[in-house]
Enzyme design. Structure first.
Site, PDB file in Angstrom:
ATOM      1  N   ASP A   1      95.906  34.731  17.886  1.00  0.00           N
ATOM      2  CA  ASP A   1      96.078  34.646  19.344  1.00  0.00           C
ATOM      3  C   ASP A   1      95.622  33.296  19.889  1.00  0.00           C
ATOM      4  OD1 ASP A   1      96.808  37.268  19.047  1.00  0.00           O
ATOM      5  OD2 ASP A   1      95.374  38.073  20.488  1.00  0.00           O
ATOM      6  N   ASP A   2      96.043  33.044  21.126  1.00  0.00           N
ATOM      7  CA  ASP A   2      95.536  31.974  21.988  1.00  0.00           C
ATOM      8  C   ASP A   2      96.035  30.574  21.656  1.00  0.00           C
ATOM      9  OD1 ASP A   2      94.215  33.987  23.261  1.00  0.00           O
ATOM     10  OD2 ASP A   2      92.213  33.458  22.555  1.00  0.00           O
TER      11      ASP A   2
ATOM     12  N   HIS B   1      92.021  34.701  15.886  1.00  0.00           N
ATOM     13  CA  HIS B   1      92.285  33.669  16.883  1.00  0.00           C
ATOM     14  C   HIS B   1      92.310  32.302  16.212  1.00  0.00           C
ATOM     15  CE1 HIS B   1      90.632  37.107  19.089  1.00  0.00           C
ATOM     16  NE2 HIS B   1      91.271  36.662  20.155  1.00  0.00           N
TER      17      HIS B   1
ATOM     18  N   HIS C   1      96.126  34.690  30.909  1.00  0.00           N
ATOM     19  CA  HIS C   1      95.098  35.406  30.133  1.00  0.00           C
ATOM     20  C   HIS C   1      94.005  35.985  31.042  1.00  0.00           C
ATOM     21  CE1 HIS C   1      92.534  36.454  26.693  1.00  0.00           C
ATOM     22  NE2 HIS C   1      93.538  36.110  25.889  1.00  0.00           N
TER      23      HIS C   1
ATOM     24  N   HIS D   1     101.669  35.782  24.875  1.00  0.00           N
ATOM     25  CA  HIS D   1     100.292  36.232  25.102  1.00  0.00           C
ATOM     26  C   HIS D   1      99.881  35.989  26.559  1.00  0.00           C
ATOM     27  CE1 HIS D   1      96.528  37.760  23.716  1.00  0.00           C
ATOM     28  NE2 HIS D   1      95.849  36.628  23.850  1.00  0.00           N
TER      29      HIS D   1
END
Length: 289
Positions: free
Chosen positions: A95-96, A247, A151, A147
């Site tokens: 992620d991210d 991540h 956020h 994503h």
């Protein structure tokens, strides 16, 4: 005529009458048998065929109704378990991104012949100096999903911006890569964020798919203890199909080869998400997503 002759004459007439009556009775009995036989034969040849035809019509109608019911939303819709891959398979997900570490993650994955699934954030995708890594990920056979843009929990879930942000996020990925992904990972997971069915209805209407995870590595908070990331994953690995949440962090990059080796020794093969082979994997257990 004497008495004896008269008696014989009467007796003869009586016998002839009796024989005639018997012939009539035999004829009537034969006619009744023939009629019964004819009726029986007609039923066998015609009525049973008509009944069978009628039954066939009824059965065909029932089958048609079942087929129509099967495509009615929320009725007779099977769970998409058949889409799940068989055997031991693990999906490594990150992620991210994209970040300054994305290229190095791709290097490690390439060295080990492993494909992965990336969930990239809109605010990062806008950074032109990182877009080359997004293109490279797709070119090397990895999947890039969304994503969100911000956020931010409040904007996504409390203010109801989830769908609009994900659509913008996926459009950015398309602009950079030419791909048309449909899969996203909800920041902080779909529970409790997507408890609101109205938001899930919007997601389903837009054809957006949701993936959470089966293993949380907690790598984001283990900057000084990368070895614990591996231990967390080892302890949580329990079933044949695992989706590992990680991540794009330097501590995760450090132990990524060890994570890959662990799953290889356990007999897992590495999967990469494919839109055409989607299977549901969300905490809400909503089979539409």
């Amino acid at each position: 005529m004497n008495m004896t002759a008269g008696t014989n004459l009467n007796r003869g007439r009586s016998e002839r009458n009796s024989r005639a009556k018997r012939r009539i009775l035999r004829f009537m009995l034969l006619a009744a048998v023939c009629l019964l036989g004819f009726c029986t034969l007609r039923w066998v040849l015609f009525d049973r065929a008509a009944i069978a035809e009628q039954q066939g019509i009824i059965i065909a109608g029932w089958k048609s109704a079942v087929r129509q019911s099967a495509v009615t939303p929320d009725k007779f819709t099977p769970v998409e378990e058949d889409a799940r891959p068989t055997g031991k398979i693990v999906y490594l997900t990150f992620d991210d991104g994209p970040t300054e570490w994305t290229g190095k993650f791709l290097d490690v994955l390439e060295q080990h012949g492993v494909k992965a699934t990336f969930f990239m954030q809109g605010s990062q995708l806008k950074r032109e100096n990182l877009q080359r890594f997004v293109k490279r990920a797709v070119q090397e056979g990895h999947y890039v999903g969304g994503h969100s843009m911000s956020h931010q929990y409040k904007k996504l879930y409390e203010e109801g911006e989830f769908v609009s942000e994900m659509k913008e996020n996926l459009a950015l990925i398309h602009d950079i890569t030419g791909e048309n992904p449909h899969l996203v990972r909800p920041p902080y997971g779909s529970a409790p964020g997507l408890n609101n069915k109205q938001i899930r209805d919007q997601i389903a209407k837009e054809g957006i798919k949701i993936w959470d995870w089966t293993i949380d590595s907690n790598d984001w908070k283990l900057k000084d203890h990368p070895e614990q990331i591996v231990e967390n994953i080892k302890k949580a690995t329990k079933v044949d199909l695992e989706v590992v949440l990680m991540h794009e962090k330097p501590q995760t990059l450090q132990v990524l080869p060890e994570i890959i080796e662990f799953f290889q020794k356990k007999g897992y093969r590495f999967g990469v998400y494919n839109d055409s082979g989607h299977f549901h994997l969300n905490f809400q257990k909503d089979h539409r997503l």
